[in-house]
Design an enzyme around this catalytic site. Structure first.
Site, PDB file in Angstrom:
ATOM      1  NE  ARG A  34     128.085 101.018  -2.354  1.00  0.00           N
ATOM      2  CZ  ARG A  34     128.094 100.293  -1.250  1.00  0.00           C
ATOM      3  NH1 ARG A  34     129.245  99.961  -0.700  1.00  0.00           N
ATOM      4  NH2 ARG A  34     126.965  99.890  -0.701  1.00  0.00           N
ATOM      5  CE  LYS A 183     118.571 116.994   9.134  1.00  0.00           C
ATOM      6  NZ  LYS A 183     118.258 115.589   9.334  1.00  0.00           N
ATOM      7  CG  ASN A 187     116.266 114.788  12.130  1.00  0.00           C
ATOM      8  OD1 ASN A 187     116.201 115.887  11.591  1.00  0.00           O
ATOM      9  ND2 ASN A 187     116.741 113.732  11.512  1.00  0.00           N
ATOM     10  CE1 TYR A 191     112.664 110.822  14.548  1.00  0.00           C
ATOM     11  CE2 TYR A 191     111.874 109.264  16.177  1.00  0.00           C
ATOM     12  CZ  TYR A 191     112.637 109.541  15.061  1.00  0.00           C
ATOM     13  OH  TYR A 191     113.361 108.540  14.465  1.00  0.00           O
ATOM     14  CE  LYS A 260     115.226 106.475   6.744  1.00  0.00           C
ATOM     15  NZ  LYS A 260     115.613 107.175   5.484  1.00  0.00           N
TER      16      LYS A 260
END
Length: 472
Positions: A34, A183, A187, A191, A260
């Site tokens: 964009r 997924k 993650n 961790y 995140k």
């Protein structure tokens, strides 16, 4: 003329590297962002002298694609994905396929898969792991969503993924949000692995007084044995990097860890499914606690602590620490697979756990020699209820148990926090206990709330209530 095999929206570093990877494997790629300057920078930079083409509008992107159109989104998860899908749909034909390659939350992928299927469009939620390097040279890819769309994207995704022993680290995971769920758990395990290694570093550096050069040598040695993995490898690299003043760069980094959200999602999902994914949860909490830097500094003034000088045999301690790290890592994966099994049952995904282990063997952040053993366990018994029941892991944990316990005892004596190591051992000791203290919990619940309890001398499913107090 519509000739490109796939379109890619989102030219962040991951998107750029994935576009180059796809191009390198012989597929025609048209890209869109964009922000027009991103497109120009990409084409004049790393994509220079390639056949990658650019579209400056979504209409041009769609017009440049052969049918059925395949478009991969490498954009921020959440509302931006829904906004982009809404802008694309009026331009597409039924049968065209949208692939979400971001870290989307799996309920969003379930919703999008259903909504697009109802309108005749295909949707794939593909978890992609491996960071910038993986995206460029071969990531681990976990695709799920509409199974009817998989044959049209399979050749591309499997060709660009990492390969181990000739097998692509990209296997169909399951319907709906299965790919993004796996997924997410990946993650979460990441961790846990990172926290365990961080705790090992703290024990080496503060507990044993090891230099960074000595720690680097230790991690390099560990990477040649049973702990061989990407995270151990990069930790060794980190230990060897000095700042401009010649001092270790690691010690210049503020000890406040970011996150995140995928680890948090894993912990929340574990609570929803009633699965005791304790190590991953502790790893999330450790990051939360690290963020309380100002409070920690103030608290340290109220409770000053001097770590006692280590007087034992360093090599013996490091071998015990290696065992503790290995056994705790096994627990982390066992908990992760327990959670995936529960979700697979709840969402009727029929996950193939051997395929998941295969997918994680290369390209991804948690890739390690360890995953070969997990794959063999599930190849031997596809419906294995728990990794801790497999003969290989029974032997591995049993042999590591003494060093695991001694490491934790030493850390407690030193006053060094080891939430991941200790939670893993507590889980193991609880999970292997035929009888726990939960009978007292049930008595307490019945006492104050008449919640009833089952008796061991009566059939399951029969509930009883007792009058516990003589005063009522």
């Amino acid at each position: 003329m519509a000739t490109a095999d796939i379109g890619l929206i989102g030219l962040g570093v991951m998107g750029q590297n994935l576009a180059l990877n796809i191009h390198d494997h012989g597929y025609g790629v048209v890209v869109y962002n964009r922000t027009p300057t991103k497109i120009e920078e990409f084409l004049s930079g790393s994509a220079k002298d390639t056949s990658i083409t650019a579209a400056h509008t979504l209409e041009a992107l769609v017009d440049g694609l052969a049918s059925p159109r395949r478009i991969i989104l490498m954009i921020q998860a959440g509302d931006p994905v829904d906004t982009t899908i809404a802008a694309l749909l009026p331009l597409l034909d039924q049968g065209d396929i949208i692939i979400d390659g971001g870290n989307s939350h799996f309920p969003d992928t379930i919703r999008r898969t259903k909504a697009l299927a109802a309108d005749g469009f295909g949707f794939i939620g593909a978890g992609i792991s491996g960071g910038e390097e993986g995206a460029r040279h071969g990531p681990s890819i976990m695709p799920g969503g509409n199974p009817d769309s998989w044959p049209a994207v399979q050749p591309i995704l499997q060709s660009i993924s990492a390969h181990v022993d000739g097998e692509p680290c990209c296997q169909w995971i399951g319907e709906g949000g299965a790919g993004h769920y796996v997924k997410m758990v990946h993650n979460g395990i990441e961790y846990g692995d990172m926290q365990l290694i961080a705790e090992a570093y703290q024990l080496m550096h503060l507990g044993l007084g090891m230099t960074h050069q000595e720690m680097q040598a230790t991690f390099q040695q560990w990477n040649k044995g049973k702990l061989s993995s990407y995270l151990i490898e990069i930790t060794a690299d980190i230990m060897g990097v000095n700042d401009t003043d010649g001092e270790p760069l690691l010690e210049k980094i503020r000890d406040t860890a970011g996150q995140k959200g995928t680890g948090l999602w894993t912990a929340m999902s574990a609570l929803e499914h009633g699965m005791p994914v304790t190590l991953i949860s502790e790893a999330v909490f450790a990051r939360c606690l690290s963020a309380l830097k100002t409070s920690r500094i103030e608290t340290s003034k109220h409770y000053p602590h001097q770590i006692p000088e280590f007087t034992g045999d360093r090599e013996v301690f490091l071998n015990q620490l290696c065992d503790a790290l290995y056994a705790s890592k096994i627990i982390s994966y066992a908990q992760g697979f327990m959670l995936m099994q529960s979700a697979s049952h709840a969402y009727q995904w029929h996950l193939d756990y051997g395929n998941i282990a295969l997918t994680w063997r290369g390209g991804c952040i948690i890739r390690s020699q360890f995953l070969n053993d997990i794959k063999r366990a599930y190849d031997k018994k596809p419906q294995l209820d728990n990794l801790l029941w497999d003969d290989f892991f029974v032997d591995a944990v049993t042999q590591s148990l003494s060093g695991w316990r001694t490491t934790i005892q030493s850390a407690v004596a030193m006053g060094l926090p080891i939430p991941a190591f200790s939670s893993a051992l507590s889980f193991f000791d609880s999970y292997r206990s035929a009888k726990t203290s939960a009978n007292l919990l049930q008595a307490q619940r019945d006492y104050f709330g008449a919640h009833t309890y089952e008796r061991i001398d009566q059939p399951r499913g029969e509930f009883f209530h007792s009058q516990w107090s003589q005063d009522t």
